[in-house]
Every structure is written in C-alpha cells, then in structure tokens.
Design an enzyme around this catalytic site. Structure first.
Site, PDB file in Angstrom:
ATOM      1  N   CYS A  68       0.835  -1.211   0.000  1.00  0.00           N
ATOM      2  CA  CYS A  68       0.000   0.000   0.000  1.00  0.00           C
ATOM      3  C   CYS A  68       0.868   1.258   0.000  1.00  0.00           C
ATOM      4  CB  CYS A  68      -0.912  -0.018   1.222  1.00  0.00           C
ATOM      5  SG  CYS A  68      -2.034   1.402   1.260  1.00  0.00           S
ATOM      6  N   CYS A  72       0.258   4.970   6.990  1.00  0.00           N
ATOM      7  CA  CYS A  72      -0.384   4.758   8.292  1.00  0.00           C
ATOM      8  C   CYS A  72       0.615   4.053   9.224  1.00  0.00           C
ATOM      9  CB  CYS A  72      -1.657   3.934   8.125  1.00  0.00           C
ATOM     10  SG  CYS A  72      -2.729   4.555   6.806  1.00  0.00           S
ATOM     11  N   CYS A 112     -16.245  -9.608   5.737  1.00  0.00           N
ATOM     12  CA  CYS A 112     -15.639  -8.297   5.474  1.00  0.00           C
ATOM     13  C   CYS A 112     -14.401  -8.456   4.610  1.00  0.00           C
ATOM     14  CB  CYS A 112     -15.219  -7.638   6.784  1.00  0.00           C
ATOM     15  SG  CYS A 112     -16.522  -7.563   8.007  1.00  0.00           S
ATOM     16  N   CYS A 143     -19.391  -6.676   3.794  1.00  0.00           N
ATOM     17  CA  CYS A 143     -18.702  -5.460   4.232  1.00  0.00           C
ATOM     18  C   CYS A 143     -17.418  -5.366   3.427  1.00  0.00           C
ATOM     19  CB  CYS A 143     -18.390  -5.545   5.725  1.00  0.00           C
ATOM     20  SG  CYS A 143     -17.433  -4.138   6.339  1.00  0.00           S
TER      21      CYS A 143
HETATM   22 FE1  SF4 Z   1      -2.813   1.235   3.399  1.00  0.00          FE
HETATM   23 FE2  SF4 Z   1      -3.187   2.693   5.606  1.00  0.00          FE
HETATM   24 FE3  SF4 Z   1      -5.070   0.933   4.767  1.00  0.00          FE
HETATM   25 FE4  SF4 Z   1      -2.706   0.093   5.757  1.00  0.00          FE
HETATM   26  S1  SF4 Z   1      -4.314   1.194   6.853  1.00  0.00           S
HETATM   27  S2  SF4 Z   1      -3.759  -0.691   3.978  1.00  0.00           S
HETATM   28  S3  SF4 Z   1      -1.299   1.651   4.967  1.00  0.00           S
HETATM   29  S4  SF4 Z   1      -4.395   2.794   3.716  1.00  0.00           S
END
Ligand code: SF4
Ligand code: SAM
Ligand code: DTB
Length: 330
Positions: A68, A72, A112, A143
C-alpha cells in the site's frame, strides 16, 4: 428473585434516545467516572437496545494484501515499512467465495473484505462488486474496506449489494497527523459522507494504544458520536504492534483504558454495534469479558485478521460457551 427484579428494571427503563450533540466535556466526564459507575451506565444503555448475551460475528478476509502506498504508522501493509508482508495481487472471485463459504459454515453472519489500497481503481472496483454479489448470494451480510471512495464508487458498491463499508477515523483530529500524512482527516470524513449518501451502512471506529492521550480518545469518540448519524458499527481496535512499523515499540496499553473506551463508545452511540476489534490475540479472556460487559457486542471470528493473528475459532467458541454468549441473529 432480587436479581430478576433488578435485571428487568434495568431492561425496562425507557431507552435513552441517541444524541448527536455530545461535547468533549461530557465525554471527558464519562472517561473520568469510577470504573463501576462507568460500567453500570454502559450496561444499562446496552440492555435498552441489545440482548447482552448476543455477539455479532464477522469474518475478515484480505482480498488484496500489502504494497500500500499510504504511510499509516500502525499498518503492516504499508509498502514503505519492512514488515515481512509482501505485496500480492487481488484474489480471484472463486478463492474469495470459497473463503466466504467456509466463514458461513463456521458461523459468521458477515463477511468483510479488506484491500490495501489508498483508493480502488475502477478496474479493481469491478472485481470487488462481483465479490460482493457472490458473497451476498451465499446469504452473508457484506462489508468492504478499500480505502477512500468517491460518490460514484460508493453508489456502485451499493448497487452490487454492499451492506457495510468500513472506514475508520482511527484517532482524534489533533493526533491524526502524527499517524498518517498521506491523506487528511477531512478525506476520511468525505469518504464516510459518500458511503452514507449511497445508503450503505457505515462501519467506523478507531485504534487505542498508539501513544495517544486520553484527550485524543475523547476527541475520537466526540467525532464519531457527533456525526450526522452514528455509524451502525463502531470497531474499537487495540493496536497490534507489528515489527517494522513506526509504532512497533509502543508501550503496552492498560487493558482498563481499552475497556473504558468501549464503554464510552457504547454510552455515546447507544444503537450502534460496538466491535471488540483487533488486539484480542494479546488480551486475556477476562479482559475480553470486561469488554462485553462494557457493551461490546461484535467480534472478528477466525484465526487471522488481515495479516496478523486472531484467536482461533475453537478458543472463541470456548470463551462464548464459558460466558453463555451466543451469535446475534441477523
Ligand atoms: Fe494502506 Fe493505511 Fe489501509 Fe494500511 S491502513 S492498507 S497503509 S491505507
Ligand atoms: N486500506 C484501507 C484503509 O486504510 O481504509 C482498508 C484496510 S485498513 C487495514 C483498515 C483499518 O484497520 C485501519 O483503518 C485501521 O483502523 C485498522 N488497522 C490496521 N492495522 C492495524 C493494527 N496494526 N492494529 C490495529 N488496527 C489496525
Ligand atoms: C477494523 O477496524 N479492524 C480490522 C478491519 N476494520 C478491517 C482490521 C484490523 C487489522 C489488524 C492488522 C492486520 O491484521 O493487518
């Protein structure tokens, strides 16, 4: 006899109507209550709206894992952190449906599907819509959590039969910038608005144990409880500390602080299903039981969350049996 009278008196009190004007001061005062008072308040409200012996059972599947682009700080799936989670392609429809059948067989009522995306591309959304249709045809609630959505994407998911969309606020507006820099709090609120406008049920909560202050927990609950409509589902996650993420060395959270957060969510959002979400693998049975007493009435069921472990079905069935708790009927 005395117990029966007390129990029916608790349940028969006129239900407190949901409020959308919670102030930080009021929420701060709830967190500051003596633990027995807080638990009593939470239980009284819980019993007005729910059977306290029932737990909603959801099973999670990562349909697109890792790689990703977001940052985060808690997340093992962010490409920029070296967590040992490799980027994979989106799963095939058949493989997803096989997992959904197994989840239904094991007793889940909701399935989900999570994807490690900033937002879905149109091509990917076609595939997810087919998954939603297929899972729903099995008789499961659906979900998805796919990152940011615009109005059109939310409408497409609704047309395919999506029941819930999970998109968490994660923390307070003030602390958010310490955790994520690649999208804003407003982006999150906009996605929640698109989901609501499309007529999809909202699943929105956050994470406790990321080094936030008590005031940040107050701020997170305030934001959730003053949305124009409360989320139908409110997941409260305890941070799963994953090696390689910036939050891997966070101090251990005091379980009572987690239980208090659940209780305050229950009191401020009385009609919402509150999920005791990530973090159960590191929690004692007794802490989990306190969470149920505090008003949590949903769990993720199955040996894996998205990439990290969750208690296996045998352990969860044993816990439910010990507590005399049963799956919530749809
Ligand atoms: Fe990507 Fe943030 Fe979702 Fe993790 S929580 S998959 S880093 S968007
Ligand atoms: N990529 C999408 C997104 O961020 O919206 C969907 C998947 S994302 C993994 C869903 C949620 O899982 C996050 O918003 C966060 O609240 C929660 N989460 C992720 N990693 C976690 C961790 N290590 N501990 C607790 N919760 C976590
Ligand atoms: C939510 O609030 N928690 C779930 C679900 N929504 C998508 C995710 C927890 C993820 C924990 C870390 C992992 O397994 O990767």
């Amino acid at each position: 006899m005395t117990l029966a009278i007390q129990s029916s008196a608790l349940a028969s009190a006129a239900p407190d109507a949901p409020r959308y004007d919670w102030t930080r001061e009021e929420i701060r005062a709830l967190f500051a209550l003596p633990f027995p008072e807080l638990m009593f308040k939470a239980q009284r409200i819980h019993r007005q709206h729910f059977d306290p012996a029932e737990v909603q059972i959801s099973t999670l599947l990562s349909i697109k894992t890792g790689g990703c682009p977001e940052d985060c700080a808690y997340c093992p799936q962010a490409a920029r952190y070296d967590t040992g989670v490799d980027a994979e392609k989106i799963m095939s429809l058949d493989a997803v449906l096989a997992e959904a059948r197994a989840a239904k067989h094991a007793g889940a009522s909701r399935f989900c599907m999570g994807a490690a995306w900033r937002e879905p591309k149109d091509r990917d959304l076609d595939k997810v819509c087919a998954m939603v249709e297929g899972v729903r045809a099995l008789g499961l609630e659906t979900c998805a959590t796919l990152g940011m959505l615009n109005d059109n994407q939310a409408r497409r998911l609704k047309s395919s039969g999506l029941d819930y969309y999970n998109h968490n606020l994660d923390t307070s507006p003030e602390y958010y910038g310490q955790i994520i820099s690649t999208r804003t709090y407003k982006d999150r609120l906009d996605t929640l608005g698109a989901v609501r406008a499309a007529g999809i049920h909202v699943c929105c909560g956050g994470i406790v144990g990321m080094g936030e202050t008590l005031e940040d927990r107050v701020g997170m609950i305030e934001t959730l409880a003053t949305l124009p409509e409360h989320p139908e589902s409110v997941p409260i996650n305890m941070l799963v500390r994953v090696e390689g993420t910036p939050l891997s060395d966070q101090a251990t959270l005091d379980p009572f602080d987690f239980v208090r957060t659940i209780a305050v969510a229950r009191i401020t959002m009385p009609e919402s299903v509150v999920r005791l979400s990530a973090g159960r693998e590191d929690m004692s049975e007794q802490t989990q039981a306190l969470c149920f007493l505090a008003g949590a009435n949903s769990i993720f069921y199955g040996p894996k969350l998205l990439t990290t472990p969750n208690p296996g079905p045998d352990r969860d069935r044993a816990l439910m049996d010990k507590l005399g708790m049963v799956p919530m009927e749809r």
